[in-house]
Design an enzyme around this catalytic site. Structure first.
Site, PDB file in Angstrom:
ATOM      1  N   ASP A 114      -0.774   6.537   2.952  1.00  0.00           N
ATOM      2  CA  ASP A 114      -0.550   7.349   4.146  1.00  0.00           C
ATOM      3  C   ASP A 114       0.357   6.547   5.075  1.00  0.00           C
ATOM      4  O   ASP A 114       0.569   5.350   4.868  1.00  0.00           O
ATOM      5  CB  ASP A 114      -1.882   7.652   4.853  1.00  0.00           C
ATOM      6  CG  ASP A 114      -1.689   8.644   6.001  1.00  0.00           C
ATOM      7  OD1 ASP A 114      -1.286   9.788   5.726  1.00  0.00           O
ATOM      8  OD2 ASP A 114      -1.901   8.285   7.163  1.00  0.00           O
ATOM      9  N   SER A 115       0.860   7.218   6.097  1.00  0.00           N
ATOM     10  CA  SER A 115       1.723   6.514   7.052  1.00  0.00           C
ATOM     11  C   SER A 115       0.894   5.660   8.014  1.00  0.00           C
ATOM     12  O   SER A 115       1.441   4.806   8.699  1.00  0.00           O
ATOM     13  CB  SER A 115       2.544   7.528   7.838  1.00  0.00           C
ATOM     14  OG  SER A 115       1.688   8.416   8.508  1.00  0.00           O
ATOM     15  N   CYS A 122      -0.797  11.677   2.693  1.00  0.00           N
ATOM     16  CA  CYS A 122       0.060  12.142   3.783  1.00  0.00           C
ATOM     17  C   CYS A 122       0.763  13.451   3.392  1.00  0.00           C
ATOM     18  O   CYS A 122       1.459  13.504   2.369  1.00  0.00           O
ATOM     19  CB  CYS A 122       1.086  11.049   4.072  1.00  0.00           C
ATOM     20  SG  CYS A 122       2.216  11.462   5.385  1.00  0.00           S
ATOM     21  N   GLU A 141      -3.355   7.653  16.468  1.00  0.00           N
ATOM     22  CA  GLU A 141      -2.925   6.270  16.173  1.00  0.00           C
ATOM     23  C   GLU A 141      -3.157   5.359  17.388  1.00  0.00           C
ATOM     24  O   GLU A 141      -3.413   4.173  17.233  1.00  0.00           O
ATOM     25  CB  GLU A 141      -1.449   6.233  15.755  1.00  0.00           C
ATOM     26  CG  GLU A 141      -1.177   6.780  14.356  1.00  0.00           C
ATOM     27  CD  GLU A 141      -1.592   5.831  13.216  1.00  0.00           C
ATOM     28  OE1 GLU A 141      -1.659   4.610  13.431  1.00  0.00           O
ATOM     29  OE2 GLU A 141      -1.862   6.342  12.104  1.00  0.00           O
ATOM     30  N   CYS A 149      -2.193  17.768   8.174  1.00  0.00           N
ATOM     31  CA  CYS A 149      -1.825  16.370   8.436  1.00  0.00           C
ATOM     32  C   CYS A 149      -3.113  15.583   8.293  1.00  0.00           C
ATOM     33  O   CYS A 149      -4.136  15.981   8.871  1.00  0.00           O
ATOM     34  CB  CYS A 149      -1.249  16.226   9.847  1.00  0.00           C
ATOM     35  SG  CYS A 149      -1.022  14.508  10.334  1.00  0.00           S
ATOM     36  N   THR A 150      -3.067  14.519   7.528  1.00  0.00           N
ATOM     37  CA  THR A 150      -4.316  13.782   7.245  1.00  0.00           C
ATOM     38  C   THR A 150      -4.957  13.213   8.500  1.00  0.00           C
ATOM     39  O   THR A 150      -6.149  12.905   8.488  1.00  0.00           O
ATOM     40  CB  THR A 150      -4.065  12.585   6.300  1.00  0.00           C
ATOM     41  OG1 THR A 150      -2.785  12.075   6.566  1.00  0.00           O
ATOM     42  CG2 THR A 150      -4.249  12.972   4.889  1.00  0.00           C
ATOM     43  N   HIS A 151      -4.185  13.049   9.541  1.00  0.00           N
ATOM     44  CA  HIS A 151      -4.773  12.527  10.777  1.00  0.00           C
ATOM     45  C   HIS A 151      -5.722  13.549  11.436  1.00  0.00           C
ATOM     46  O   HIS A 151      -6.678  13.172  12.101  1.00  0.00           O
ATOM     47  CB  HIS A 151      -3.674  12.185  11.790  1.00  0.00           C
ATOM     48  CG  HIS A 151      -2.942  10.913  11.484  1.00  0.00           C
ATOM     49  ND1 HIS A 151      -2.144  10.772  10.380  1.00  0.00           N
ATOM     50  CD2 HIS A 151      -2.883   9.723  12.148  1.00  0.00           C
ATOM     51  CE1 HIS A 151      -1.623   9.550  10.380  1.00  0.00           C
ATOM     52  NE2 HIS A 151      -2.050   8.898  11.447  1.00  0.00           N
TER      53      HIS A 151
END
Ligand code: DGL
Length: 269
Positions: A9-10, A72, A151, A184-186
């Site tokens: 993932d990012s 991601c 983040e 979005c994985t977030h």
């Protein structure tokens, strides 16, 4: 097969996928690549994201993973299905499983997609959903603000998160879509705020969760799952620096054995 599953993932978002794997199969070991150096992927070009993703996947393969999940969505949109032909271990993206999950839940075939601008621009969800069912209306909403919120750890403050979610989703408060894809994985990290904003009246699809279900069944069929008696030691590879990763990790997936290694890949884009 007692080899790790790779996740890329990012940033911290793929921890939502890692948690699903650990909950489903606690014996599985995970090697996690967080491309913090190049995060966020959302505003970057498809070519750039493709380059970073392939580098990350190669890194995980060199470390000996038996399969890779591109957690991601932005990365999945940039490299799948192309990557599947280029590597000889199983690789799973999150967009087709997320699309199928939404189609399974929606009663009225109207779906709201929340994702990064890169994922939305790629049209990958639209293509995925419409390839299964042409008769679906999709509303797209890019929410890069949510990635920053998560983040930066600001999401830990409920009133900040509530306000951010309400401001962003206000135009869709009365949308007819009965299903929302967290593309979005977030976003599963703030899922409860999104669900609450819609008064609990919408189906919420976590693309990562849908992917883990499919990937683990397929790995089982390929006889690639790890023996039940294994005690895993997970390894986190952070590309660049990320001072908040450990905090999110400890609150999102507590009580697991893991180590964090900071790495720097040679090639630059
Ligand atoms: N986690 C990424 C995704 O699922 C988005 C975050 C970013 O912009 O890097 O699309």
């Amino acid at each position: 097969m007692n080899k790790p599953i790779g996740i890329m993932d990012s940033g911290v978002g793929g921890l939502t996928v890692m948690r699903e794997i650990i909950h489903a199969l606690p014996a599985e070991e995970v090697y996690y690549f967080a491309d913090s150096l190049n995060c966020p992927y959302g505003p970057k070009s498809q070519d750039e994201v493709k380059h970073y993703t392939k580098e990350a996947v190669q890194f995980l393969i060199d470390k000996g993973v038996k399969a890779v999940i591109i957690a991601c969505n932005t990365a999945t949109a940039a490299v799948m299905p192309e990557l599947r032909d280029e590597i000889d271990i199983p690789v799973y993206g999150v967009i087709n499983p997320g699309s199928l999950g939404a189609l399974r839940k929606s009663d009225n075939n109207e779906i709201l997609l929340l994702a990064t601008e890169g994922t939305i621009k790629s049209g990958a969800y639209e293509a995925g959903i419409l390839s299964f069912d042409k008769d679906v209306k999709i509303y797209n909403l890019a929410c890069p603000e949510f990635v920053t919120l998560i983040e930066s750890l600001d999401y830990e403050n409920p009133s900040i998160t509530k306000t951010a979610v309400a401001e962003k989703l206000a135009p869709y408060k009365d949308t007819k879509a009965d299903t929302v894809i967290l593309g979005c994985t977030h976003f599963p990290i703030i899922e409860k705020y999104i669900a609450e904003f819609f008064n609990g009246e919408k189906h919420i699809i976590d693309a990562g969760f849908e992917t883990v279900t499919i990937a683990l069944v397929q790995l089982h069929k390929k006889k690639l799952l790890t023996a039940d008696n294994n005690t895993p030691h997970h390894r986190i590879f952070i590309h660049g620096e990320n001072n908040t990763f450990e905090k999110v990790m400890n609150s999102w997936i507590p009580d697991i054995e893991y180590s964090i290694e900071n790495i720097l890949l040679q090639e630059t884009y």
